[in-house]
Design a protein around this motif. Sequence first.
Motif, PDB file in Angstrom:
ATOM      1  N   UNK A 283      37.436  43.773  46.957  1.00 24.18           N
ATOM      2  CA  UNK A 283      38.190  44.972  46.602  1.00 24.18           C
ATOM      3  C   UNK A 283      37.992  45.283  45.113  1.00 24.18           C
ATOM      4  N   UNK A 284      37.983  46.561  44.767  1.00 27.14           N
ATOM      5  CA  UNK A 284      37.875  46.901  43.336  1.00 27.14           C
ATOM      6  C   UNK A 284      39.151  46.529  42.605  1.00 27.14           C
ATOM      7  N   UNK A 285      39.026  46.315  41.332  1.00 35.57           N
ATOM      8  CA  UNK A 285      40.175  45.948  40.514  1.00 35.57           C
ATOM      9  C   UNK A 285      41.149  47.110  40.433  1.00 35.57           C
ATOM     10  N   UNK A 286      42.424  46.827  40.595  1.00 34.85           N
ATOM     11  CA  UNK A 286      43.430  47.881  40.496  1.00 34.85           C
ATOM     12  C   UNK A 286      43.572  48.340  39.056  1.00 34.85           C
ATOM     13  N   UNK A 287      43.565  47.395  38.139  1.00 33.72           N
ATOM     14  CA  UNK A 287      43.630  47.689  36.717  1.00 33.72           C
ATOM     15  C   UNK A 287      42.512  46.917  36.036  1.00 33.72           C
TER      16      UNK A 287
END
Length: 54
Positions: free
Chosen positions: A32-36
């Motif tokens: 998953x891509x980083x949220x922040x």
Amino acid sequence: MTRTFTATLALVFLAALIGFDLVTSELNPYQAPAAFALGSGSAASGGFCGALPN
């Protein structure tokens, strides 16, 4: 219809929607891509409606 029936129906629908999403999606937190990504140097990908054109 009463408020209790309507609220119960809404909660059942919400639980069914969340259950359907969990069953049909492939969750892999390692891809998953980083949220922040503050200060990491990685740029965001994808579109954003409020972004100015280049």
